[in-house]
Design a protein around this motif. Structure first.
Motif, mmCIF file in Angstrom:
data_model
loop_
_atom_site.group_PDB
_atom_site.id
_atom_site.type_symbol
_atom_site.label_atom_id
_atom_site.label_comp_id
_atom_site.label_asym_id
_atom_site.label_seq_id
_atom_site.Cartn_x
_atom_site.Cartn_y
_atom_site.Cartn_z
ATOM 1 N N TRP A 275 1.118 -5.262 2.251
ATOM 2 C CA TRP A 275 0.979 -3.825 2.428
ATOM 3 C C TRP A 275 2.412 -3.522 2.582
ATOM 4 C CZ3 TRP A 275 -2.871 -3.974 7.329
ATOM 5 C CH2 TRP A 275 -4.280 -4.423 6.872
ATOM 6 N N SER A 276 3.171 -4.053 2.051
ATOM 7 C CA SER A 276 4.548 -3.415 2.120
ATOM 8 C C SER A 276 5.028 -2.168 1.174
ATOM 9 C CB SER A 276 5.513 -4.780 1.538
ATOM 10 O OG SER A 276 5.246 -5.033 0.038
ATOM 11 N N THR A 277 4.057 -1.754 0.467
ATOM 12 C CA THR A 277 4.273 -0.774 -0.266
ATOM 13 C C THR A 277 3.377 0.604 0.200
ATOM 14 O OG1 THR A 277 2.052 -1.166 -1.620
ATOM 15 C CG2 THR A 277 4.230 -1.978 -2.495
ATOM 16 N N VAL A 278 3.119 0.433 1.264
ATOM 17 C CA VAL A 278 2.255 1.479 2.077
ATOM 18 C C VAL A 278 3.194 1.997 3.123
ATOM 19 C CG1 VAL A 278 0.213 1.021 0.987
ATOM 20 C CG2 VAL A 278 0.956 0.302 3.248
ATOM 21 N N THR A 279 2.856 3.084 3.743
ATOM 22 C CA THR A 279 3.650 3.643 4.790
ATOM 23 C C THR A 279 3.020 2.931 6.268
ATOM 24 O OG1 THR A 279 1.960 5.482 5.458
ATOM 25 C CG2 THR A 279 3.660 6.026 3.898
ATOM 26 N N GLU A 280 3.738 3.126 7.252
ATOM 27 C CA GLU A 280 3.385 2.333 8.463
ATOM 28 C C GLU A 280 2.148 3.016 9.129
ATOM 29 O OE1 GLU A 280 6.269 2.694 11.447
ATOM 30 O OE2 GLU A 280 7.742 1.387 10.330
ATOM 31 N N ALA A 281 1.781 4.320 8.839
ATOM 32 C CA ALA A 281 0.634 4.893 9.263
ATOM 33 C C ALA A 281 -0.391 4.386 8.429
ATOM 34 C CB ALA A 281 0.672 6.408 8.888
ATOM 35 N N GLU A 282 -0.493 4.054 7.004
ATOM 36 C CA GLU A 282 -1.373 3.583 6.227
ATOM 37 C C GLU A 282 -1.614 2.041 6.617
ATOM 38 O OE1 GLU A 282 -1.116 5.750 2.072
ATOM 39 O OE2 GLU A 282 0.590 4.638 2.608
ATOM 40 N N GLN A 283 -0.604 1.422 6.958
ATOM 41 C CA GLN A 283 -0.509 0.032 7.484
ATOM 42 C C GLN A 283 -1.628 0.014 8.698
ATOM 43 O OE1 GLN A 283 3.448 -1.103 8.036
ATOM 44 N NE2 GLN A 283 3.647 -1.580 5.726
#
Length: 947
Positions: free
Chosen positions: A107-115
């Motif tokens: 999940w390294s390509t998504v934002t913290e909120a998305e994580q």
């Protein structure tokens, strides 16, 4: 326990030969319970455990996965499956080799909120997936890459195989194995002791003393302690037994203060938390004797290597806490800790054994709530602290209990509530966690205060109850006595019909002329301010004239229904004569005159009242505090009490209806006896609004055809009656005959949902309201406008009316938490001044209002609770008072007279249906006439109203 003989196991289509099985064991009682509840609700997720943490440092996923497999090879619990089909008892099988399921996500390509959002979704999907208990291993790992040096691990497992201690042990070993393999070192771990050794110990343990201990500990416990809170307002359509969770954190500095407070008093943090829950549960349950579940480690100290074993050792025990509200909190907590210590000797007792030792009926639950005090993996575990750092831990345990609290010490003190969403709403649990926070913060400051003084309500909840939901201050206009308001309508609309019985009509002008004539005669007979006049008439147009005439003479009216036994009439006359020193004035009708003369000589007859109006009535200035009427109710001492209602009370009660009920009142149907306060509502509501008061003849309710015709012909727009009578009207009167109705008010007894359903089905164009209020609060204090949604939420009695405040208090007059049961107190402009000539009874029921700074609050004796929307739910009585067709009946009043009979030594009065009432009536007739008649008053009145 020795392993069972090797055998082939067949379950769900697969076959495992003996060479694939390391060992076979029976289940512990705890495992059997967990298995039972898991199979009972297989899709609910109960006992599905999830642990998640943030791992910071160099990560090699292959080595990490290998470390998990290495630890699984060390501990049989991680290789265990269960089988139960076609068996007399379930078994657990330990496989020799398993591969731990391991998934890797990036999940390294998504934002913290998305994580964060992805993680919530993943955890729910993983929980929905569950486990097949017949296949090992019952664990799986998901490793999620957040960036180069940060990974989120999700570890799911079934509680059948591991407890919290074992979870910590396993994770520590995984970190050590990973560190060693990552650095090319040999694993530092020694051979692990086998969980099978514990199972052998478990089978051989001495159980003889268990039952004796639990019989003594749970003696007198007849029911589980339930968190009595409001039900969910919104139905939940989930799997039976499903669970959800909410979290609450108490800041680290408060946790440190709690630890220090515990240390100084030789207590544990665990004891403080459990003690706080006991206090909170006690307030909700309205009991100083509560029982709830606690968990114990379950690891026998005499079993070698037990601390290094992985498996399910934990057990749930029943903890009984007795609270003395005057006892210092520290002493209560010490007693609680001593109880916990004593329980340790019996920490493997099955909960079923403890339940059998209580007085709870078979098949009923012993525990409804559970507190689990967890110690999770400490940070930076492993041989190399710099390798993987553990942060941001989350742990979710889903038990079968309706409510379980997981308490997790750490940087903050985290409390996770796992609960049944069909039993508790999110708002309810959020409030509960805030209340626990308040309790613990108080304990962090001092433990010297009495248990009863510990605060539980956050300031915002107290403000909501006492201020926001009681924000009812309203200007209802300039105060005027109600008889003067009616007189003003005679000037505004003299020809408009004021009162009718369907055949006789009086216009407002004619009504006031009759009132003035009778008031003149009453004044001559002795009616005066501060005095009282008895109205002894049938329900009729004349009776309305009589009531208004008494008010016009500046006296207070007291209605006695001629249908009541003579004892009630004599009692009222005796009270009034004792107070005034002279026989009271009685206004009656000619056909009742002889009956009145048997008890009183100062009689004024309504009939033939054609004397001209004169000016003999002084124009008194009637103050708000002046008595308007006295309403007699049943008394617990064997003698009815007269409630003194002032003109100010009556004005507010009547004018509040203009504010609450929309639209114009055209015609009101009066269905109550004038001797009940329901009559006050309709009589003054109609006449104070310039409407038409429709007064059926006595017993008119017995002929529903005639009653329907009266409603139709008089175009009745409003009525008020008990729900039972309204149900009969809906059944017996065609809906088209009732089409003029715009408002139907039910009051006097609990409104059944079926009555509301029937109303909405048959009269969808009419509004339905549910009123609540005792005589001491001038007819009504709360009201709710019902609708279709009410049928789903439950029929409430609403919130306070204009210039009225209501409180839900415990036995120490403290506000109860929202949703918790308590006694209803009423304050404000509707509260009467007390009971007529009964100072002791007045002092006991009318108390100083501690929340408003002035005035009185009336103690109703009714049990209610605040709902989440600020409405009140009626539950029942705190005493044994009965309500029959809107009439209050004190069983003690009847029991007192029954025991006066020479052949009766003891008596108990209960509310029954059917012919039992007639049997009681016949029994009462054998008593001395004065006693029997007095006790028959309420029964006869109830029947008259019900008919």
């Amino acid at each position: 326990m020795n392993c069972l003989p090797s055998l082939a196991i067949h379950s769900k289509g697969w076959n495992v030969s003996d060479k694939n099985i390391e060992s076979i064991h029976r289940l512990t009682a705890t495992q059997e319970g967990i298995l039972f509840h898991t199979l009972e609700a297989p899709d609910s997720g109960v006992y599905f455990e999830q642990y998640s943490c943030l791992l910071s440092g160099p990560m090699q996923q292959e080595i990490f996965a290998s470390a998990w497999n290495t630890v699984a090879a060390r501990h049989g619990a991680l290789r265990t499956l269960f089988t139960w089909e076609q068996r007399s008892q379930p078994l657990q099988l330990v496989r020799r080799n398993v591969a731990v399921p391991f998934d890797y996500l990036d999940w390294s390509t998504v934002t913290e909120a998305e994580q964060a959002s992805h993680l919530r979704t993943l955890m729910q999907l993983d929980r929905d997936r569950g486990f097949d208990l017949t296949r090992a291993p019952l664990i799986r790992i998901t490793l999620i890459r957040l960036d180069d040096d940060r990974h989120r691990m999700l570890w799911s497992f079934h509680h059948l195989i591991l407890d919290g201690w074992s979870m910590r042990l396993v994770l520590s070993e995984v970190m050590q194995c990973y560190a060693a393999a990552h650095e090319g070192r040999v694993s530092p771990l020694q051979k692990a002791p086998a969980y099978a050794d514990f199972l052998t110990w478990y089978e051989k343990r001495n159980t003889k003393s268990e039952s004796a201990y639990w019989r003594d500990a749970l003696e007198g416990v007849t029911a589980a302690t339930t968190l009595q809170t409001a039900p969910c307002n919104v139905p939940i359509s989930g799997q039976r037994g499903s669970r959800t969770h909410l979290q609450h954190k108490i800041p680290g500095e408060i946790q440190d203060q709690l630890k220090e407070s515990a240390r100084q008093n030789s207590l544990t943090l665990n004891t403080l938390v459990i003690g706080a829950w006991a206090v909170l549960l006690s307030r909700y349950a309205e009991s100083n004797d509560v029982v709830f579940g606690t968990t114990v480690a379950g690891r026998p100290p005499d079993l070698e290597g037990v601390e290094a074993m992985a498996g399910l050792f934990i057990n749930t025990l029943a903890l009984r806490a007795r609270l003395d509200e005057g006892q210092p909190t520290v002493e209560f907590l010490r007693e609680l800790q001593r109880t916990q210590t004593a329980m340790q000797a019996f920490q493997q007792t099955p909960l079923t054994v403890a339940q059998r030792c209580s007085d709870i009926p078979p098949g009923s639950s012993l525990l409804n709530s559970l507190v689990v005090f967890e110690n999770f993996p400490a940070k930076d575990k492993g041989a190399n602290k710099e390798l993987l750092k553990i942060d941001d831990e989350m742990y979710f345990e889903y038990s079968n209990f309706p409510l379980a609290l997981l308490v997790v010490p750490g940087e903050d003190l985290e409390i996770i509530a796992v609960f049944d969403p069909q039993a508790y709403s999110d708002k309810c649990i959020e409030r509960l966690l805030r209340q626990l926070d308040v309790l613990l913060r108080s304990m962090a400051i001092t433990l010297d205060d009495p248990v009863g003084s510990l605060p539980i309500l956050p300031s915002e909840e107290k403000q909501q109850q006492l201020e926001a939901w009681n924000d009812t201050v309203m200007d209802l206009g300039e105060f005027k006595p109600l008889n003067r308001i009616v007189a003003e309508w005679a000037i505004k609309q003299p020809a408009a019909v004021a009162v009718t019985d369907g055949s006789i009509e009086l216009s407002y002008s004619e009504l006031m002329q009759a009132v003035r004539r009778l008031a003149t005669r009453l004044s001559v007979a002795g009616a005066k301010p501060g005095g009282a006049v008895v109205v002894y008439t049938d329900r009729s147009v004349d009776s309305i004239v009589a009531v208004l005439a008494v008010l016009e003479s500046s006296a207070a009216y007291v209605v006695v229904d001629p249908a009541y036994p003579a004892a009630r009439f004599s009692l009222v006359l005796e009270d009034l004569a004792t107070s005034g020193g002279v026989p009271p004035v009685v206004v009656t009708q000619s056909h009742l005159r002889d009956r009145v003369l048997e008890s009183c000589s100062n009689v004024v007859c309504l009939d033939g009242n054609s004397a001209p109006i004169d000016n003999t009535i002084p124009d008194y200035l009637i103050e708000r505090e002046a008595p308007a009427y006295i309403m007699y109710t049943s008394g617990s001492t064997g003698r009815p009490k007269g409630v003194v209602v002032s003109h100010g009370n009556l004005f507010n009660s009547t004018r509040a209806r203009r504010q609450f009920y929309s639209g114009k009142l055209d015609a009101f149907l009066l269905l109550s006896s004038l001797a009940t306060d329901s009559s006050v509502a309709g009589m003054f509501w109609a006449l104070a609004e310039g409407g038409r008061l429709v007064v059926p003849r006595p017993r008119a309710e017995q002929d529903l055809d005639s009653l329907g015709a009266l409603i139709r012909d008089c175009k009745v727009s409003h009525t008020l009656c008990v729900p039972t009578l309204y149900s009969l009207m809906l059944d017996g009167i065609p809906s088209e005959t009732l089409q003029s109705l715009r408002w139907v008010v039910v009051a006097g007894e609990a409104c059944d949902r079926k009555v509301a359903e029937k109303h909405f089905r048959q009269l969808p164009g009419a509004q339905l309201a549910n009123e609540y209020g005792p005589s001491e609060a001038t007819v009504w204090a709360t009201a709710a406008i019902l609708n279709q949604d009410s049928l789903q939420r439950g029929i409430s009695i609403g919130g306070p009316i204009a210039n009225t405040r209501v409180y839900v208090l415990d036995q120490r007059n403290r506000p109860q938490p929202t949703g918790a049961r308590g006694e209803l107190y009423i304050a404000g402009a509707n509260v009467a001044s007390g009971y007529f000539c009964k100072n002791d009874a007045t002092d006991a029921a009318f108390l100083p209002d501690p929340f408003a700074g002035n005035g009185l609050m009336y103690r109703t004796g009714d049990r209610v609770r605040w709902m989440e929307d600020g409405q009140l739910e009626f539950i029942g009585r705190v005493d044994h008072q009965l309500k029959v067709r809107g009439f209050r009946i004190e069983p003690a009043e009847i029991e007192s007279a029954l025991t006066s009979h020479t052949d009766i030594t003891e008596a108990v009065v209960l509310l029954e249906s059917g012919d039992d009432a007639d049997t009681l009536t016949e029994l009462l007739r054998t008593l001395p006439a004065s006693d029997a008649e007095r006790l028959l008053v309420e029964a006869e009145a109830s029947r008259a109203d019900a008919s």
